[in-house]
Design a protein around this motif. Structure first.
Motif, short mmCIF file in Angstrom:
data_model
loop_
_atom_site.label_atom_id
_atom_site.label_comp_id
_atom_site.label_asym_id
_atom_site.label_seq_id
_atom_site.Cartn_x
_atom_site.Cartn_y
_atom_site.Cartn_z
N MET A 330 39.42 46.74 36.76
CA MET A 330 37.99 46.66 37.06
C MET A 330 37.50 47.82 37.92
SD MET A 330 37.00 43.92 35.48
CE MET A 330 35.40 43.63 36.20
N GLY A 331 38.43 48.61 38.47
CA GLY A 331 38.03 49.71 39.34
C GLY A 331 37.39 49.22 40.63
N SER A 332 37.82 48.08 41.12
CA SER A 332 37.21 47.47 42.31
C SER A 332 38.06 47.69 43.54
CB SER A 332 37.00 45.97 42.08
OG SER A 332 38.19 45.35 41.61
N GLY A 333 37.45 47.51 44.70
CA GLY A 333 38.16 47.68 45.95
C GLY A 333 37.31 47.32 47.13
N LEU A 334 37.88 47.48 48.32
CA LEU A 334 37.18 47.19 49.57
C LEU A 334 36.86 48.50 50.29
CD1 LEU A 334 39.31 44.21 50.97
CD2 LEU A 334 37.49 44.17 49.26
N VAL A 335 35.92 48.43 51.22
CA VAL A 335 35.57 49.60 52.01
C VAL A 335 36.26 49.62 53.35
CG1 VAL A 335 33.33 49.85 50.91
CG2 VAL A 335 33.54 48.43 52.95
N GLY A 336 37.00 48.57 53.68
CA GLY A 336 37.73 48.48 54.93
C GLY A 336 38.71 47.34 54.86
N PRO A 337 39.62 47.24 55.84
CA PRO A 337 40.62 46.17 55.81
C PRO A 337 39.98 44.80 55.99
CG PRO A 337 40.71 47.37 57.89
CD PRO A 337 39.77 48.12 57.01
N ALA A 338 40.44 43.83 55.21
CA ALA A 338 39.98 42.45 55.33
C ALA A 338 40.90 41.74 56.32
CB ALA A 338 40.00 41.75 53.98
N ALA A 339 40.45 41.61 57.53
CA ALA A 339 41.29 41.01 58.56
C ALA A 339 40.44 40.05 59.40
CB ALA A 339 41.89 42.09 59.45
N PRO A 340 40.90 38.79 59.50
CA PRO A 340 42.05 38.24 58.78
C PRO A 340 41.77 38.12 57.29
CG PRO A 340 40.85 36.48 59.86
CD PRO A 340 40.20 37.78 60.30
N GLY A 341 42.81 37.75 56.53
CA GLY A 341 42.70 37.71 55.08
C GLY A 341 41.93 36.53 54.55
N SER A 342 40.77 36.26 55.11
CA SER A 342 39.91 35.18 54.67
C SER A 342 39.04 35.66 53.51
CB SER A 342 39.02 34.72 55.83
OG SER A 342 37.90 33.99 55.37
N ILE A 343 38.65 34.74 52.66
CA ILE A 343 37.77 35.11 51.55
C ILE A 343 36.44 35.63 52.10
CG2 ILE A 343 36.83 32.77 51.34
CD1 ILE A 343 37.53 35.33 48.50
N PHE A 344 36.03 35.16 53.26
CA PHE A 344 34.80 35.67 53.87
C PHE A 344 34.97 37.12 54.29
CE2 PHE A 344 34.63 31.02 55.06
CZ PHE A 344 33.67 30.69 54.10
N ALA A 345 36.11 37.44 54.91
CA ALA A 345 36.37 38.82 55.31
C ALA A 345 36.51 39.73 54.10
CB ALA A 345 37.64 38.89 56.17
N VAL A 346 37.10 39.20 53.03
CA VAL A 346 37.25 39.99 51.80
C VAL A 346 35.88 40.36 51.25
CG1 VAL A 346 38.00 39.90 49.39
CG2 VAL A 346 39.53 39.10 51.21
N TYR A 347 35.01 39.38 51.14
CA TYR A 347 33.67 39.67 50.61
C TYR A 347 32.86 40.56 51.55
CZ TYR A 347 33.95 36.52 46.60
OH TYR A 347 34.29 35.94 45.40
N ALA A 348 33.05 40.41 52.86
CA ALA A 348 32.32 41.24 53.81
C ALA A 348 32.67 42.71 53.65
CB ALA A 348 32.60 40.79 55.24
N GLN A 349 33.89 43.00 53.19
CA GLN A 349 34.34 44.38 53.06
C GLN A 349 34.34 44.86 51.61
OE1 GLN A 349 34.20 45.91 55.65
NE2 GLN A 349 35.91 45.70 57.05
N THR A 350 33.84 44.08 50.70
CA THR A 350 33.84 44.47 49.29
C THR A 350 32.79 45.54 49.03
OG1 THR A 350 34.59 42.28 48.58
CG2 THR A 350 33.50 43.64 46.93
N ALA A 351 33.19 46.57 48.28
CA ALA A 351 32.24 47.62 47.91
C ALA A 351 31.13 47.05 47.05
CB ALA A 351 32.97 48.73 47.16
#
Length: 534
Positions: A330-351
């Protein structure tokens, strides 16, 4: 007899190597973890203000022409050469200076403090600036090398004249020695270390590129997922993936490397499988663990479930590889580390352009790990039901005693009680309980499972009327003998005992609902009642 000694020696060497790797990972974590808020701030600013962000802003994102009509006055600028050879003033912005200067200097300061306290942190920061300005790439790896090294040199220099300085000259010597050492190391780092680390960063980047070109990035799960369960993930995540991911964000605006370790999908799938097909306490505990792991981001909660049935590491690997492959496709990624590895942190850092890919990577990784785990649990369900809860417990006790190096009556009694595994390395569970005033729950980073475990125990003590006992959480690397009792995960107890050799230690396998908490509370209350009676 002739085969036992070599086998025991091999086991001991393996255990020592694991402890050393854990300590190394904990040291790297000690440099990265305290500075994660800065990483998150940089990620959020990047996601918002770069040209491909949600709120593109040339001044803050660092891509605007400072000479254009109506340009913002007073902001820092830099001279940039255009494709046609002309030059113009462009805003410096926040994104570039943060990743170039702020984050590496924070890492270096934290590493220096770990080695030589506040003094080491200052010298480490001075020396690291030399490697930053001597390189053309973000110097995360350089900061993690030069920072501790500079502090170590400062500690050696301080040791040369410790106790030999004439009274009244201590401040003079201390100030000038730190300034001279820091300045010299900064110059040395500029000319000597910066080119080496730049080349090392290029090699690591080429390795990731080679893996991508040959469609082998999902193979990283073969290393990362087992490392997570063995508490070795910090050396990989904080030592390699976070620095490389940050460099990719500078170049491409996002990186899938941030989601290799932090993806909550594999753990979610395993816990879902236990919730539906597990037996006994594992099944009843799994739903609560899902909330903590997936929403709270504390991935450690699913490690005991894998350790109870090691074949489930295949489920974690399959899920992790699926998540990586999905992000690649999908060519997807984050713009920064997701810490802690919560789904909320993941979405907060999603490009901005990666929400679909990131969502699919989490969902598909959870689905694959669930299917593999379900097959394994279903295949062994009849045997697990027949054995009851004592089957896995007996094996875990045997493994604990093997790690301990001798048998334990306390551990043997736990099997009969059908309780979860606890471990008292001192063999004196009830000794000196009346003097317990401070209990420390320790985990690898001091911010994950230790927070949750301390909260659980603190609440139990409060309800039992033992509010005089203080319960705090710490990283294993920061332990000392000031506490009366240290509680840690079984895999970390060996390291905890090294840091606090004279303190009493207890181990838990399931820190969400371990009976060790109830035992400690019962002993404290009993000692309290006994003291009151006297």
């Amino acid at each position: 007899m002739t085969t036992t000694a070599p086998a025991a020696s091999t086991l001991s060497r393996g255990r020592t190597a694991q402890v050393r790797l854990q300590r190394f990972g904990a040291f790297l974590t000690g440099m990265i973890m305290p500075n994660l808020p800065a990483f998150l701030a940089w990620g959020l600013i990047t996601a918002l203000f770069i040209s491909r962000g949600w709120l593109p802003n040339g001044v803050l994102g660092g891509f605007g022409d400072a000479g254009a009509p109506g340009a913002w006055q007073g902001a820092a600028t830099q001279l940039v050469e255009a494709d046609d050879g002309t030059t113009f003033q462009q805003y410096l912005g926040l994104v570039g200076p943060m990743v170039t200067y702020l984050l590496p200097l924070l890492i270096a300061n934290a590493g220096g403090r770990l080695v030589h306290g506040e003094r080491g942190g200052v010298v480490a920061t001075i020396a690291t600036l030399g490697i930053i300005v001597g390189s053309t790439v973000p110097m995360f790896l350089g900061a993690m090398i030069v920072g501790p090294l500079a502090a170590w040199v400062m500690r050696l220099v301080d040791g040369l004249w410790e106790g030999r300085i004439r009274p009244g000259f201590e401040m003079l010597v201390n100030m000038f020695s730190a300034a001279i050492v820091g300045g010299a190391l900064s110059v040395g780092a500029f000319f000597g270390i910066a080119p080496l680390v730049t080349q090392l960063s290029a090699w690591l980047g080429d390795l990731v590129g080679w893996l991508a070109d040959n469609h082998l990035l999902p193979a990283m799960a073969l290393v990362v997922e087992p490392a997570k369960v063995l508490f070795l993930n910090n050396a990989i995540g904080n030592g390699v993936l976070v620095p490389l991911g940050a460099q990719q964000v500078v170049a491409d605006g996002k990186s899938l490397l941030f989601l290799v370790e932090a993806n909550p999908g594999p753990g979610l799938g395993i816990l879902l499988a236990y919730a539906l097909l597990g037996v006994g306490a594992a099944r009843s505990t799994a739903p609560g663990a899902i909330v903590v792991q997936f929403l709270g981001g504390i991935h450690e909660v699913y490690f005991p479930f894998v350790l109870m049935k090691p074949a489930l590491i295949l489920a974690a690997i399959a899920g992790g590889a699926t998540g990586i492959a999905t992000n690649v496709v999908m060519g997807s990624g984050l713009v920064g580390p997701a810490a802690p590895g919560s789904i909320f942190a993941v979405y907060a850092q999603t490009a901005r352009d990666s929400y679909l890919g990131v969502t699919l990577s989490v969902v598909l990784s959870a689905a694959v790990s669930f299917l593999v785990a379900a097959v394994i649990l279903r295949a062994t369900r009849a045997r697990d039901l027949a054995a009851g809860e004592s089957g896995d417990l007996a094996a875990a006790v045997a493994q604990t005693e093997a790690n301990k190096g001798r048998s334990s009556a306390a551990l043997g009694a736990l099997v009969g009680d059908g309780a979860a595994v606890t471990h008292d390395p001192d063999g004196e569970r009830g000794a000196d309980v009346a003097r317990v005033r401070v209990i420390v729950f320790a985990c690898d980073a001091g911010m994950g499972s230790s927070v949750m475990g301390a909260a659980v125990l603190r609440d139990k003590l409060r309800k039992a009327g033992a509010e005089h006992v203080t319960v705090v959480n710490k990283a294993v690397a920061t332990l000392d003998d000031s506490a009366d009792l240290v509680i840690s995960q079984r895999e970390l107890t060996a390291r905890a005992r090294i840091q606090a050799p004279t303190t009493r230690h207890l181990s838990v396998d399931n820190f969400m609902s371990s009976p060790v908490y109830d035992q400690v509370v019962a002993e404290v209350v009993a000692a309290q009642d006994g003291t009151a009676a006297r």
